[in-house]
Design a protein around this motif. Structure first.
Motif, PDB file in Angstrom:
ATOM      1  N   PHE A  38     -82.812 101.473 -46.837  1.00 41.74           N
ATOM      2  CA  PHE A  38     -81.878 102.179 -47.417  1.00 41.74           C
ATOM      3  C   PHE A  38     -80.471 102.607 -46.582  1.00 41.74           C
ATOM      4  O   PHE A  38     -79.563 103.337 -46.949  1.00 41.74           O
ATOM      5  CB  PHE A  38     -82.244 103.323 -47.978  1.00 41.74           C
ATOM      6  N   ALA A  39     -80.336 101.664 -45.494  1.00 36.64           N
ATOM      7  CA  ALA A  39     -79.239 102.172 -44.698  1.00 36.64           C
ATOM      8  C   ALA A  39     -77.825 101.638 -45.471  1.00 36.64           C
ATOM      9  O   ALA A  39     -78.042 100.576 -46.237  1.00 36.64           O
ATOM     10  CB  ALA A  39     -78.946 101.260 -43.457  1.00 36.64           C
ATOM     11  N   GLN A  40     -76.812 102.585 -45.300  1.00 35.22           N
ATOM     12  CA  GLN A  40     -75.561 102.322 -45.984  1.00 35.22           C
ATOM     13  C   GLN A  40     -75.648 102.498 -47.621  1.00 35.22           C
ATOM     14  O   GLN A  40     -74.797 101.706 -48.306  1.00 35.22           O
ATOM     15  CB  GLN A  40     -75.040 101.037 -45.577  1.00 35.22           C
ATOM     16  N   ASN A  41     -76.560 103.402 -47.902  1.00 39.54           N
ATOM     17  CA  ASN A  41     -76.767 103.810 -49.299  1.00 39.54           C
ATOM     18  C   ASN A  41     -76.583 105.339 -49.623  1.00 39.54           C
ATOM     19  O   ASN A  41     -77.390 105.937 -48.761  1.00 39.54           O
ATOM     20  CB  ASN A  41     -77.953 103.115 -49.806  1.00 39.54           C
ATOM     21  N   PHE A  42     -76.149 105.785 -50.753  1.00 38.07           N
ATOM     22  CA  PHE A  42     -76.215 107.130 -51.334  1.00 38.07           C
ATOM     23  C   PHE A  42     -77.712 107.058 -52.090  1.00 38.07           C
ATOM     24  O   PHE A  42     -77.849 106.257 -52.799  1.00 38.07           O
ATOM     25  CB  PHE A  42     -75.117 107.483 -52.357  1.00 38.07           C
ATOM     26  N   ILE A  43     -78.661 107.974 -51.717  1.00 33.98           N
ATOM     27  CA  ILE A  43     -79.867 107.855 -52.707  1.00 33.98           C
ATOM     28  C   ILE A  43     -80.288 108.948 -53.202  1.00 33.98           C
ATOM     29  O   ILE A  43     -81.215 108.949 -54.030  1.00 33.98           O
ATOM     30  CB  ILE A  43     -80.798 107.374 -51.566  1.00 33.98           C
ATOM     31  N   ALA A  44     -79.489 110.220 -53.149  1.00 32.36           N
ATOM     32  CA  ALA A  44     -79.901 111.392 -54.006  1.00 32.36           C
ATOM     33  C   ALA A  44     -78.739 112.371 -54.040  1.00 32.36           C
ATOM     34  O   ALA A  44     -77.796 112.085 -53.438  1.00 32.36           O
ATOM     35  CB  ALA A  44     -81.222 111.654 -53.377  1.00 32.36           C
ATOM     36  N   ASN A  45     -78.867 113.375 -54.899  1.00 34.15           N
ATOM     37  CA  ASN A  45     -77.876 114.444 -55.007  1.00 34.15           C
ATOM     38  C   ASN A  45     -78.827 115.851 -55.349  1.00 34.15           C
ATOM     39  O   ASN A  45     -80.044 115.622 -55.453  1.00 34.15           O
ATOM     40  CB  ASN A  45     -76.975 114.194 -55.927  1.00 34.15           C
ATOM     41  N   ALA A  46     -78.053 116.981 -54.743  1.00 32.52           N
ATOM     42  CA  ALA A  46     -78.758 118.287 -54.940  1.00 32.52           C
ATOM     43  C   ALA A  46     -77.557 119.199 -54.662  1.00 32.52           C
ATOM     44  O   ALA A  46     -76.542 118.968 -54.542  1.00 32.52           O
ATOM     45  CB  ALA A  46     -79.689 118.355 -54.000  1.00 32.52           C
ATOM     46  N   LEU A  47     -77.940 120.331 -55.171  1.00 34.17           N
ATOM     47  CA  LEU A  47     -77.310 121.594 -54.672  1.00 34.17           C
ATOM     48  C   LEU A  47     -77.750 122.330 -53.566  1.00 34.17           C
ATOM     49  O   LEU A  47     -78.985 122.570 -53.456  1.00 34.17           O
ATOM     50  CB  LEU A  47     -77.311 122.689 -55.935  1.00 34.17           C
ATOM     51  N   ILE A  48     -77.004 123.089 -52.827  1.00 29.23           N
ATOM     52  CA  ILE A  48     -77.272 123.782 -51.651  1.00 29.23           C
ATOM     53  C   ILE A  48     -77.729 124.951 -52.257  1.00 29.23           C
ATOM     54  O   ILE A  48     -77.258 125.992 -53.144  1.00 29.23           O
ATOM     55  CB  ILE A  48     -76.302 124.311 -50.713  1.00 29.23           C
TER      56      ILE A  48
END
Length: 154
Positions: free
Chosen positions: A62-72
């Motif tokens: 998965f290098a060079q990829n955005f894979i997820a999101n979240a909130l702090i």
């Protein structure tokens, strides 16, 4: 964009260390504890409710990829600095916990979308890796929204 300007949008980067960046990322997410080091850029921006993308750097899975999101969700201050076992000799100042975490159905490869990411200077797109150094970087709302929109298109 100057580095000391506050931003509501951040990228947390996991890169190869003693193990592959993706393996380090998975462990951090499983434990919901992301270490922030004493020399991490963007310390001013690491606060509750900031929107985060997760990016895997390096050369492995998965290098060079955005894979997820979240909130702090929370910034956990440590009583004393510790050493991260995944990154040699890096002192951890505090840990970040997340909420509303979502894996992308399909990773977003930066090379396929770089021309649409305005947080990376047009003249420096051939050296985009410089934008992902230090563990945490800022991203503007336009680029953040573009990545999120493209996860929905997958």
């Amino acid at each position: 964009m100057r580095d000391n300007i506050e931003s509501n949008y951040l990228i947390f980067i996991s890169s190869d260390g003693k193990r592959e960046g993706y393996e380090i990322f998975k462990e951090r997410i499983k434990n919901n504890m992301w270490p922030i080091y004493n020399k991490t850029p963007q310390l001013i921006n690491i606060k509750k409710d900031k929107k985060v993308l997760f990016y895997i750097a390096g050369t492995n899975k998965f290098a060079q990829n955005f894979i997820a999101n979240a909130l702090i969700d929370e910034v956990v201050d440590l009583k004393e600095t510790t050493i991260d076992p995944n990154q040699e000799l890096k002192q951890v100042l505090f840990n970040v916990k997340f909420k509303d975490f979502k894996y992308f159905q399909k990773p977003i490869n930066i090379k396929e979308h770089i021309d649409n990411l305005s947080f990376i200077d047009e003249k420096k797109r051939n050296i985009y890796g410089l934008y992902f150094q230090g563990g945490v970087c800022k991203i503007n709302q336009q680029s953040y929204d573009y990545i999120i929109k493209n996860t929905l298109a997958n």
